[in-house]
Design a protein around this motif. Structure first.
Motif, PDB file in Angstrom:
ATOM      1  N   PRO A  92      53.518  40.466  26.598  1.00  0.00           N
ATOM      2  CA  PRO A  92      54.377  40.474  27.794  1.00  0.00           C
ATOM      3  C   PRO A  92      53.654  39.901  29.004  1.00  0.00           C
ATOM      4  CG  PRO A  92      53.580  42.685  27.289  1.00  0.00           C
ATOM      5  CD  PRO A  92      53.181  41.813  26.137  1.00  0.00           C
ATOM      6  N   LYS A  93      54.363  38.988  29.691  1.00  0.00           N
ATOM      7  CA  LYS A  93      53.781  38.437  30.912  1.00  0.00           C
ATOM      8  C   LYS A  93      53.876  39.462  32.035  1.00  0.00           C
ATOM      9  CE  LYS A  93      54.664  33.521  30.108  1.00  0.00           C
ATOM     10  NZ  LYS A  93      55.292  32.297  30.657  1.00  0.00           N
ATOM     11  N   GLN A  94      52.811  39.530  32.798  1.00  0.00           N
ATOM     12  CA  GLN A  94      52.818  40.422  33.951  1.00  0.00           C
ATOM     13  C   GLN A  94      52.992  39.594  35.228  1.00  0.00           C
ATOM     14  OE1 GLN A  94      49.676  43.334  34.125  1.00  0.00           O
ATOM     15  NE2 GLN A  94      49.303  43.207  31.935  1.00  0.00           N
ATOM     16  N   PRO A  95      53.827  40.053  36.135  1.00  0.00           N
ATOM     17  CA  PRO A  95      53.943  39.322  37.414  1.00  0.00           C
ATOM     18  C   PRO A  95      52.618  39.335  38.159  1.00  0.00           C
ATOM     19  CG  PRO A  95      55.004  41.476  37.546  1.00  0.00           C
ATOM     20  CD  PRO A  95      54.654  41.267  36.103  1.00  0.00           C
ATOM     21  N   ILE A  96      52.255  38.180  38.685  1.00  0.00           N
ATOM     22  CA  ILE A  96      50.947  38.045  39.325  1.00  0.00           C
ATOM     23  C   ILE A  96      51.049  38.402  40.802  1.00  0.00           C
ATOM     24  CG2 ILE A  96      49.069  36.467  39.879  1.00  0.00           C
ATOM     25  CD1 ILE A  96      49.810  34.809  37.473  1.00  0.00           C
ATOM     26  N   ALA A  97      50.322  39.428  41.172  1.00  0.00           N
ATOM     27  CA  ALA A  97      50.184  39.776  42.589  1.00  0.00           C
ATOM     28  C   ALA A  97      48.899  39.125  43.089  1.00  0.00           C
ATOM     29  CB  ALA A  97      50.153  41.289  42.765  1.00  0.00           C
ATOM     30  N   TRP A  98      49.046  37.923  43.652  1.00  0.00           N
ATOM     31  CA  TRP A  98      47.870  37.129  43.972  1.00  0.00           C
ATOM     32  C   TRP A  98      46.969  37.812  45.005  1.00  0.00           C
ATOM     33  CZ3 TRP A  98      46.374  33.646  40.784  1.00  0.00           C
ATOM     34  CH2 TRP A  98      47.314  32.941  40.024  1.00  0.00           C
ATOM     35  N   SER A  99      47.542  38.576  45.907  1.00  0.00           N
ATOM     36  CA  SER A  99      46.704  39.277  46.884  1.00  0.00           C
ATOM     37  C   SER A  99      45.790  40.282  46.185  1.00  0.00           C
ATOM     38  CB  SER A  99      47.580  39.974  47.918  1.00  0.00           C
ATOM     39  OG  SER A  99      48.439  40.916  47.286  1.00  0.00           O
ATOM     40  N   MET A 100      46.332  40.976  45.157  1.00  0.00           N
ATOM     41  CA  MET A 100      45.515  41.929  44.407  1.00  0.00           C
ATOM     42  C   MET A 100      44.458  41.213  43.573  1.00  0.00           C
ATOM     43  SD  MET A 100      44.869  43.557  41.292  1.00  0.00           S
ATOM     44  CE  MET A 100      46.267  43.490  40.189  1.00  0.00           C
ATOM     45  N   VAL A 101      44.859  40.063  42.982  1.00  0.00           N
ATOM     46  CA  VAL A 101      43.917  39.289  42.160  1.00  0.00           C
ATOM     47  C   VAL A 101      42.731  38.826  42.998  1.00  0.00           C
ATOM     48  CG1 VAL A 101      43.616  37.164  40.848  1.00  0.00           C
ATOM     49  CG2 VAL A 101      45.650  38.585  40.476  1.00  0.00           C
ATOM     50  N   PHE A 102      43.022  38.187  44.136  1.00  0.00           N
ATOM     51  CA  PHE A 102      41.933  37.691  44.981  1.00  0.00           C
ATOM     52  C   PHE A 102      41.119  38.851  45.572  1.00  0.00           C
ATOM     53  CE2 PHE A 102      44.676  33.824  45.339  1.00  0.00           C
ATOM     54  CZ  PHE A 102      43.776  32.955  44.744  1.00  0.00           C
ATOM     55  N   GLY A 103      41.804  39.948  45.889  1.00  0.00           N
ATOM     56  CA  GLY A 103      41.076  41.103  46.416  1.00  0.00           C
ATOM     57  C   GLY A 103      40.128  41.703  45.409  1.00  0.00           C
ATOM     58  N   ALA A 104      40.468  41.599  44.109  1.00  0.00           N
ATOM     59  CA  ALA A 104      39.590  42.129  43.066  1.00  0.00           C
ATOM     60  C   ALA A 104      38.487  41.150  42.691  1.00  0.00           C
ATOM     61  CB  ALA A 104      40.413  42.484  41.825  1.00  0.00           C
ATOM     62  N   LEU A 105      38.793  39.844  42.725  1.00  0.00           N
ATOM     63  CA  LEU A 105      37.839  38.836  42.249  1.00  0.00           C
ATOM     64  C   LEU A 105      36.834  38.393  43.306  1.00  0.00           C
ATOM     65  CD1 LEU A 105      40.057  36.451  40.073  1.00  0.00           C
ATOM     66  CD2 LEU A 105      38.289  38.013  39.286  1.00  0.00           C
ATOM     67  N   LEU A 106      37.306  38.182  44.529  1.00  0.00           N
ATOM     68  CA  LEU A 106      36.432  37.556  45.531  1.00  0.00           C
ATOM     69  C   LEU A 106      35.193  38.379  45.886  1.00  0.00           C
ATOM     70  CD1 LEU A 106      38.907  35.816  48.012  1.00  0.00           C
ATOM     71  CD2 LEU A 106      37.407  34.790  46.298  1.00  0.00           C
ATOM     72  N   PRO A 107      35.295  39.700  46.149  1.00  0.00           N
ATOM     73  CA  PRO A 107      34.088  40.434  46.541  1.00  0.00           C
ATOM     74  C   PRO A 107      32.956  40.377  45.520  1.00  0.00           C
ATOM     75  CG  PRO A 107      36.030  41.706  47.082  1.00  0.00           C
ATOM     76  CD  PRO A 107      36.502  40.552  46.285  1.00  0.00           C
ATOM     77  N   PRO A 108      33.210  40.678  44.225  1.00  0.00           N
ATOM     78  CA  PRO A 108      32.091  40.564  43.278  1.00  0.00           C
ATOM     79  C   PRO A 108      31.614  39.130  43.087  1.00  0.00           C
ATOM     80  CG  PRO A 108      34.130  41.109  42.119  1.00  0.00           C
ATOM     81  CD  PRO A 108      34.404  41.243  43.569  1.00  0.00           C
ATOM     82  N   LEU A 109      32.549  38.146  43.141  1.00  0.00           N
ATOM     83  CA  LEU A 109      32.127  36.749  42.993  1.00  0.00           C
ATOM     84  C   LEU A 109      31.228  36.328  44.142  1.00  0.00           C
ATOM     85  CD1 LEU A 109      35.351  34.923  41.724  1.00  0.00           C
ATOM     86  CD2 LEU A 109      33.225  35.357  40.457  1.00  0.00           C
ATOM     87  N   ILE A 110      31.570  36.719  45.354  1.00  0.00           N
ATOM     88  CA  ILE A 110      30.716  36.391  46.506  1.00  0.00           C
ATOM     89  C   ILE A 110      29.345  37.020  46.343  1.00  0.00           C
ATOM     90  CG2 ILE A 110      30.422  36.763  48.993  1.00  0.00           C
ATOM     91  CD1 ILE A 110      33.479  36.533  49.258  1.00  0.00           C
ATOM     92  N   LEU A 111      29.319  38.275  45.895  1.00  0.00           N
ATOM     93  CA  LEU A 111      28.034  38.957  45.690  1.00  0.00           C
ATOM     94  C   LEU A 111      27.201  38.242  44.638  1.00  0.00           C
ATOM     95  CD1 LEU A 111      26.285  41.417  46.398  1.00  0.00           C
ATOM     96  CD2 LEU A 111      27.455  42.669  44.572  1.00  0.00           C
TER      97      LEU A 111
END
Length: 455
Positions: A232-251
């Motif tokens: 099943p495809k899940q609707p993408i909440a891009w704000s949540m995706v970027f909020g989860a990915l960006l902090p650890p990626l920056i670190l």
């Protein structure tokens, strides 16, 4: 007394198999053999005079300060629910959009956790709690689900910043200088932890690619353990995706970027990483006072274990060298019919087999100081040797009966998942890791190209 060094090594392995504490087994057995050697006239007691300076050198080693800092960073990110947010974000992006999307999202999250935490136990437990029930519910077989989680958990061994690479870098640095001094080079070159970090980037990404290719290939086969119905495809909440990915990626980019560019040493970058992880945890308001205490206790336990084993291994290597073990190994390797290639193959085979019964820390501190100087004197590239050993040691987490990743997952897996299924599940991923080892053997540039270009 000619083979006393080999008898010492065999007795240490036997004592470890009996379940005695590693550090005390190494130091106690070695001192017992040294006493017997002194009584029988086969060991020079003056070797033990170097022991205090060795122990002082361990405790004042600036490179090893990175160990508690990286451990603190990893435990803190694990306790602050960063992993849970990453998994949810990647599942939204990848699930249902191509075959085995959920499995690939597990691999990608495992890679990101490896680059941010570097602790195998934390990654396996977290992924086991979060993704294993979902994979089983979606129709993935228990074998593939458990094998994939265990294998992605071990990525923390090879993808920097890795504690295993920090320890290997310190051991190889000493071995490389010793090998050059033995060859009469009195202004020796050096190999650093940063060199290994850079050298591990390409092999680590190749391993992630091999894992992904394997599960995607399974998606096109019947009865392969991968569900054939569309996820099943899940609707993408891009704000949540970027909020989860960006902090650890920056670190990750700040820590690795500082090391790769030479702006900071691994120890300094580890301090930045630990501080950054603390800022992220506080910013998310996901860290309680009790969790802070758990982080400090866990960091102290792991750091104490590492340094105590290192002290015991230092005693062992000193006594082993006093019995002429290094000369014995050098003579054996030099007499092999295949020369350097045969010597490397023998070492890799021995390390792989020892991985069934010993932990990677024990092999790093006990076996590597014995064989590395000899191989380096034979002209082996230290960075390539370090990456080869790191990939080989990675298998020790998966090989039964003492693979720690298997124990970690067994502790959090539901009762319906059998231990035999976990053991069967990791076998294809052990083969994939050995394939990477063979690729590094054939094309050493996979490990040495980036360090050569950057430095």
């Amino acid at each position: 007394m000619e083979y006393m060094a080999l008898i010492l090594f065999a007795c240490v392995c036997l004592v470890l198999l009996l379940g005695f504490p590693v550090a005390l087994s190494l130091a106690g057995t070695s001192l017992l053999f040294a006493g017997i050697g002194i009584l029988l006239g086969g060991f020079d007691a003056s070797y033990l005079h170097a022991l205090p300076s060795r122990l002082y050198g361990i405790l004042t080693n600036t490179t090893l300060i990175a160990v508690p800092l990286f451990v603190f960073m990893g435990v803190l990110l694990e306790k602050s629910k960063i992993a849970e947010q990453l998994l949810n974000a990647m599942a939204q992006v990848l699930s249902g959009r191509f075959p085995a999307g959920l499995a690939v999202s597990v691999i990608v999250v495992g890679m990101l956790l490896a680059a941010s935490t570097g602790i195998v136990g934390a990654t396996v437990v977290t992924m086991g709690l979060l993704s294993l029930p979902t994979m089983l519910k979606r129709g993935y077989s228990p074998e593939l689900s458990t094998g994939l989680i265990c294998a992605t958990g071990t990525l923390g061994q090879i993808i920097p910043p890795s504690i295993a690479l920090v320890l290997l870098g310190d051991v190889l640095s000493s071995a490389y200088q010793q090998a050059q001094l033995n060859m009469g080079i009195f202004s020796p070159d050096s190999v650093s932890v940063g060199d290994l970090f850079v050298g591990a980037i390409v092999p680590g990404l190749i391993l992630v690619g091999l894992y992904s290719a394997y599960v995607i290939a399974l998606a096109f086969r019947h009865n392969s353990g991968v569900p054939h119905h569309t996820e099943p495809k899940q609707p993408i909440a891009w704000s949540m995706v970027f909020g989860a990915l960006l902090p650890p990626l920056i670190l990750i980019f700040v820590v690795l970027g500082a090391i790769i560019t030479g702006f900071a040493t691994p120890t300094e970058a580890a301090g930045v990483g630990a501080t950054g992880a603390l800022i992220l945890a506080l910013a998310k308001r996901s860290l309680t006072r009790s969790q802070c205490w758990e982080v400090l206790v866990e960091t102290s336990k792991i750091t104490s274990m590492v340094f105590l084993i290192l002290i015991g291994a230092s005693v062992f290597s000193l006594v082993f060298r006093g019995f002429g073990g290094e000369e014995l190994i050098h003579t054996y390797f030099s007499s092999l019919p295949g020369g350097t290639i045969a010597a490397i193959l023998v070492v890799m085979l021995v390390v792989f087999l020892l991985g069934f019964i010993l932990d990677f820390i024990e092999i790093t501190f006990v076996v590597v100081p014995i064989v590395a100087p000899v191989l380096l004197m034979m002209g082996v590239d230290p960075v390539w040797l370090g990456i080869m050993l790191a990939v080989n040691l990675q298998t020790s987490f998966l090989t039964p009966p003492f693979g720690f990743a298997l124990f970690y997952l067994r502790g959090v897996a539901p009762p319906t998942v059998q231990t035999a299924q976990i053991y069967r599940g990791v076998l294809p991923f052990i083969v994939i890791q050995l394939v990477l080892l063979a690729l590094l053997m054939i094309w050493p540039n996979l490990a040495t190209y980036l360090p050569d270009v950057l430095y």
